[in-house]
Structure formats: structure tokens, C-alpha cells
Design a protein around this motif. Structure first.
Motif, PDB file in Angstrom:
ATOM      1  N   PRO A 172       0.839  -1.203   0.000  1.00  0.00           N
ATOM      2  CA  PRO A 172       0.000   0.000   0.000  1.00  0.00           C
ATOM      3  C   PRO A 172       0.878   1.259   0.000  1.00  0.00           C
ATOM      4  CG  PRO A 172      -0.539  -1.457   1.845  1.00  0.00           C
ATOM      5  CD  PRO A 172       0.757  -1.914   1.279  1.00  0.00           C
ATOM      6  N   VAL A 173       0.487   2.249  -0.784  1.00  0.00           N
ATOM      7  CA  VAL A 173       1.195   3.528  -0.824  1.00  0.00           C
ATOM      8  C   VAL A 173       0.173   4.653  -0.851  1.00  0.00           C
ATOM      9  CG1 VAL A 173       2.880   4.959  -2.025  1.00  0.00           C
ATOM     10  CG2 VAL A 173       3.113   2.477  -2.097  1.00  0.00           C
ATOM     11  N   ASN A 174       0.362   5.626   0.025  1.00  0.00           N
ATOM     12  CA  ASN A 174      -0.529   6.789   0.102  1.00  0.00           C
ATOM     13  C   ASN A 174       0.281   7.924   0.717  1.00  0.00           C
ATOM     14  OD1 ASN A 174      -2.909   8.325   0.003  1.00  0.00           O
ATOM     15  ND2 ASN A 174      -3.584   7.642   2.016  1.00  0.00           N
ATOM     16  N   LEU A 175       1.044   8.611  -0.111  1.00  0.00           N
ATOM     17  CA  LEU A 175       1.936   9.664   0.370  1.00  0.00           C
ATOM     18  C   LEU A 175       1.203  11.004   0.379  1.00  0.00           C
ATOM     19  CD1 LEU A 175       5.161   8.711  -1.644  1.00  0.00           C
ATOM     20  CD2 LEU A 175       4.372   7.820   0.553  1.00  0.00           C
ATOM     21  N   THR A 176       1.550  11.848   1.351  1.00  0.00           N
ATOM     22  CA  THR A 176       0.931  13.166   1.407  1.00  0.00           C
ATOM     23  C   THR A 176       1.852  14.159   2.105  1.00  0.00           C
ATOM     24  OG1 THR A 176      -1.140  14.350   1.911  1.00  0.00           O
ATOM     25  CG2 THR A 176      -0.316  12.830   3.586  1.00  0.00           C
ATOM     26  N   PRO A 327     -10.994   3.778  -3.665  1.00  0.00           N
ATOM     27  CA  PRO A 327      -9.997   3.717  -4.732  1.00  0.00           C
ATOM     28  C   PRO A 327      -8.757   2.941  -4.300  1.00  0.00           C
ATOM     29  CG  PRO A 327     -10.921   5.922  -4.584  1.00  0.00           C
ATOM     30  CD  PRO A 327     -11.457   5.155  -3.409  1.00  0.00           C
ATOM     31  N   ASP A 328      -8.199   2.176  -5.235  1.00  0.00           N
ATOM     32  CA  ASP A 328      -7.095   1.258  -4.951  1.00  0.00           C
ATOM     33  C   ASP A 328      -5.836   2.016  -4.530  1.00  0.00           C
ATOM     34  OD1 ASP A 328      -5.658  -1.109  -4.805  1.00  0.00           O
ATOM     35  OD2 ASP A 328      -5.168  -1.106  -6.938  1.00  0.00           O
ATOM     36  N   VAL A 329      -5.127   1.482  -3.535  1.00  0.00           N
ATOM     37  CA  VAL A 329      -3.876   2.086  -3.061  1.00  0.00           C
ATOM     38  C   VAL A 329      -2.704   1.117  -3.168  1.00  0.00           C
ATOM     39  CG1 VAL A 329      -4.981   3.725  -1.488  1.00  0.00           C
ATOM     40  CG2 VAL A 329      -4.370   1.420  -0.668  1.00  0.00           C
ATOM     41  N   ILE A 330      -2.886  -0.026  -3.830  1.00  0.00           N
ATOM     42  CA  ILE A 330      -1.827  -1.026  -3.904  1.00  0.00           C
ATOM     43  C   ILE A 330      -0.935  -0.739  -5.112  1.00  0.00           C
ATOM     44  CG2 ILE A 330      -1.265  -3.470  -4.055  1.00  0.00           C
ATOM     45  CD1 ILE A 330      -2.672  -2.539  -1.444  1.00  0.00           C
ATOM     46  N   LEU A 331       0.346  -0.551  -4.815  1.00  0.00           N
ATOM     47  CA  LEU A 331       1.360  -0.380  -5.850  1.00  0.00           C
ATOM     48  C   LEU A 331       2.047  -1.723  -6.063  1.00  0.00           C
ATOM     49  CD1 LEU A 331       2.940   1.685  -7.661  1.00  0.00           C
ATOM     50  CD2 LEU A 331       4.586   1.824  -5.755  1.00  0.00           C
ATOM     51  N   ARG A 332       2.212  -2.111  -7.328  1.00  0.00           N
ATOM     52  CA  ARG A 332       2.805  -3.399  -7.649  1.00  0.00           C
ATOM     53  C   ARG A 332       4.078  -3.215  -8.467  1.00  0.00           C
ATOM     54  NH1 ARG A 332      -0.468  -7.545  -6.255  1.00  0.00           N
ATOM     55  NH2 ARG A 332      -2.612  -6.970  -5.661  1.00  0.00           N
ATOM     56  N   PRO A 333       4.967  -4.211  -8.421  1.00  0.00           N
ATOM     57  CA  PRO A 333       6.196  -4.117  -9.218  1.00  0.00           C
ATOM     58  C   PRO A 333       5.884  -3.842 -10.687  1.00  0.00           C
ATOM     59  CG  PRO A 333       6.327  -5.971  -7.708  1.00  0.00           C
ATOM     60  CD  PRO A 333       4.919  -5.452  -7.618  1.00  0.00           C
ATOM     61  N   GLY A 334       6.656  -2.949 -11.268  1.00  0.00           N
ATOM     62  CA  GLY A 334       6.437  -2.553 -12.655  1.00  0.00           C
ATOM     63  C   GLY A 334       5.527  -1.359 -12.812  1.00  0.00           C
ATOM     64  N   GLN A 335       4.800  -1.005 -11.758  1.00  0.00           N
ATOM     65  CA  GLN A 335       3.959   0.196 -11.780  1.00  0.00           C
ATOM     66  C   GLN A 335       4.722   1.377 -11.189  1.00  0.00           C
ATOM     67  OE1 GLN A 335       0.535  -1.016  -9.442  1.00  0.00           O
ATOM     68  NE2 GLN A 335      -0.517  -1.849 -11.233  1.00  0.00           N
TER      69      GLN A 335
END
Length: 349
Positions: A172-176, A327-335
Motif C-alpha cells: 500500500p502507498v498513500n503519500l501526502t 480507490p485502490d492504493v496497492i502499488l505493484r512491481p512494474g507500476q
């Protein structure tokens, strides 16, 4: 004249690591100071309608308080901004357990999160580039995350914050960005006039965790579709205000499909005439009315009393790893995680 960037020492961490403060100044004299500890915006000076500059963010004169009880003043937040219920989420069939630092919940990436990390700083023309590598397992999160944040102060009087991240495992990634603003420079923010471009907000329970529902703002103290004084309805008999002890809620922006950068909020301080507008690519903005400031913190010649600062944090919704309808917060390899927000300063005549 384009934005200039200078640098100066800003103390040392307890292990002796030196910290640097970078001063960004644009053609109009607008000035931002940022340190490479937590990517913290320590100062942001903006003019009033008479041209008088004032520092409009809460913070400290020295490094030590930022390592102590600072409530995220001015900081970069990660790996996940806002709360994750019970410090747990399931991803691809595996449960991950995170430390709880907000009652039973995980808040702002844990303790320490990205707000308490030394970032690698590089000056690139008129931009300040900060980079941090979060190792696999840091604060319980899976995979390595390479994060970059670029700060830029434009001649349009915008503080631009651009985030980028890649990973080697799904996470999960959600930077602010978590600055506290007071457009008067000091005192209460309750007379500031706020407008938020949102028809709905994320409802929360008594632990400030989303219920999973989006509630219409119409007919509630959360209707800021037209400008309202922050303090006008903050004391209303409303269960959501009681749960947040004031405003501490994520607003779902009225974003058309495919919209990129859009205005999320506008704040006017009537006496000085200072205006702050937030533009973002994010689906939500957390509005926090400084409910837990209690006068125990002091910096830059000011005492930070109850509701002496407000936050507008562009982000995805809280607890999204546990709320599949968000809304989706999952970052995957290659994204690539890439998002930009802009804090624009101006004056109302």
C-alpha cells in the motif's frame, strides 16, 4: 528571475547526522524553507493585501522539537498517510501486521514514519529533490519502496509537491504533505473561510476509522461547497464532529472521470486577505481543524493553541487497504506511483 535555492545547516540528529535547511525564493519574494529531515516545510512566507509577509505554517525554530512531540508539522507522510484499522490488512492472501501508534490503529506510516527519516537531498535547478528508500519490512510493510518527492516554488506563487515511488513487492502507498496552515500567521483559524470541492465525505467511527460509507455533505456541517467559516458549525451537535472532535475527515472530491489536476479547496483569511488554494490529482483531501493542539507546543515565537492551524492533506481515503470499495492504493512491481499537488498563494482584494 527564476526560483533560487540556498542551503544552511539546521542542526544534527542524535546520532550526529547533519540536517540541512533549503530556502526556496521566487521572483515575487515568496519564500519556503524545507529540511531534509522528514521533508518538513519549516516556513512558508506569503504576503497579505498590503504586501506584508508572514510565515503561514506552524513549526519550530530548531531541529529537536521535530524529533520530539511534533504532530507531523510540515512533514512528508508515508508509507501510508492517515489510519489503517487495528494496524492490519490483507494483501494477496497474506495478513500484514503494522505497529499501532494511534490507539488501536496505525497512523501516518507508524513511528517512525517517513516524517522522521533523513531524506537524500539534491538541488536540480529550481527544484529540491528528496529521495528515501524504505526497506522491506519497515513498520511492517511488504517490499522495498523507493520514494522521491520534488518541491518547487513557482513564479505563480505555487508550492508544488510531486511524489513518485516504485516497489519490488506489492504494497500500500498513500503519500501526502502534512503542513498546518494559519493564513493570519498566528491565533485561531476558526474565522478562516473554507471551500472544499466535495459533495461527500468519508464517515468515521469513534476511533476515526472509516465506516465504509460516503455521506452527502448537503444539510450537514460538512457542506463547504460554498465558503464557510471553519468555526461556524464546528460545535454543532453532530455525531461525525463528535467522532473527530471537530473536523478530521477525508472529503471525496467531486472529480469527473479522467480529471487530472483540479482545485480541491480554497481558504481565505478575511483580515489579511491571504488566500490558499489546493490543487491535486488525488481523489480526496483530509481536512483537519487542529483539534488536538492544546498550547503545549511553541515555536517561531508562537504558542500553538487549540485550533491555531488547519491541514489540507491531499490523499487517498483512510483505511483503503481494508475497504475494497475505496480507490485502490496497492502499488505493484512494474507500476509507478506518481501524483502532484499544488498549494497556491494569492490575495483577495
Amino acid at each position: 528571475m527564476r526560483t533560487s535555492i540556498t542551503q544552511a545547516p539546521f542542526g544534527q540528529l542524535t546520532d550526529g547526522t547533519p540536517i540541512t535547511q533549503f530556502t526556496l525564493t521566487n521572483a515575487h519574494g515568496l519564500l519556503a524553507r524545507i529540511i531534509d529531515f522528514g521533508g518538513i516545510v519549516t516556513e512558508l512566507h506569503a504576503p497579505d493585501r498590503e504586501g506584508r509577509l508572514a510565515d503561514i505554517v506552524l513549526g519550530f525554530d530548531t531541529l529537536a522539537p521535530y524529533q520530539g512531540d511534533s504532530p507531523y508539522f510540515g512533514a512528508l507522510i508515508g508509507r501510508f498517510g492517515n489510519r489503517i484499522a487495528r494496524g492490519r490488512f490483507t494483501l494477496d492472501g497474506r495478513e500484514y501486521v503494522l505497529p499501532t501508534n494511534d490507539g488501536n490503529n496505525h497512523l501516518h506510516g507508524g513511528a517512525p514514519g517517513f516524517d522522521r527519516r533523513k531524506w537524500d537531498a539534491t538541488v536540480d535547478g529550481d527544484s529540491l529533490r528528496l529521495a528515501y528508500t524504505s526497506p522491506d519490512g519497515e513498520q511492517g510493510y511488504p517490499g522495498r519502496l523507493d520514494a522521491t518527492v520534488v518541491y518547487r516554488l513557482t513564479d505563480d506563487n505555487e508550492l508544488v509537491v510531486r511524489f513518485h515511488a516504485v516497489c519490488d513487492r506489492a504494497t500500500p502507498v498513500n503519500l501526502t504533505q502534512h503542513s498546518y496552515f494559519n493564513l493570519a500567521g498566528q491565533g485561531s483559524i476558526l474565522e478562516h473561510l473554507l471551500a472544499i470541492e466535495a459533495d461527500a465525505f468519508v464517515t468515521i467511527d469513534a476511533g476515526s476509522i472509516p465506516t465504509g460509507a460516503l455521506a452527502p455533505v448537503a444539510g450537514t456541517p460538512f457542506d463547504f461547497r460554498s465558503p464557510q467559516a471553519i468555526g461556524a458549525r464546528i460545535g454543532a451537535d453532530d455525531v461525525q464532529l463528535r467522532n473527530g472532535q471537530g473536523y478530521d475527515h477525508c472529503f471525496a472530491l467531486a472529480r469527473p472521470r479522467g480529471a487530472g489536476m483540479m482545485r480541491a479547496a480554497r481558504v481565505v483569511e478575511p483580515v489579511s486577505g491571504r488566500v490558499l488554494e489546493l490543487y491535486t490529482e488525488e481523489p480526496g483531501v483530509q481536512f483537519y481543524s487542529g483539534n488536538f493542539l492544546d498550547g503545549s507546543l511553541r515555536g517561531k515565537g508562537r504558542t500553538y493553541g487549540h485550533r491555531s492551524g488547519f491541514c489540507l492533506e491531499p490523499q487517498h481515503f483512510p483505511d483503503s487497504p481494508n475497504q475494497s470499495q475505496f480507490p485502490d492504493v496497492i502499488l505493484r512491481p512494474g507500476q509507478e506511483y506518481a501524483t502532484e499537488s499544488r498549494f497556491r498563494m494569492s490575495v483577495a482584494r
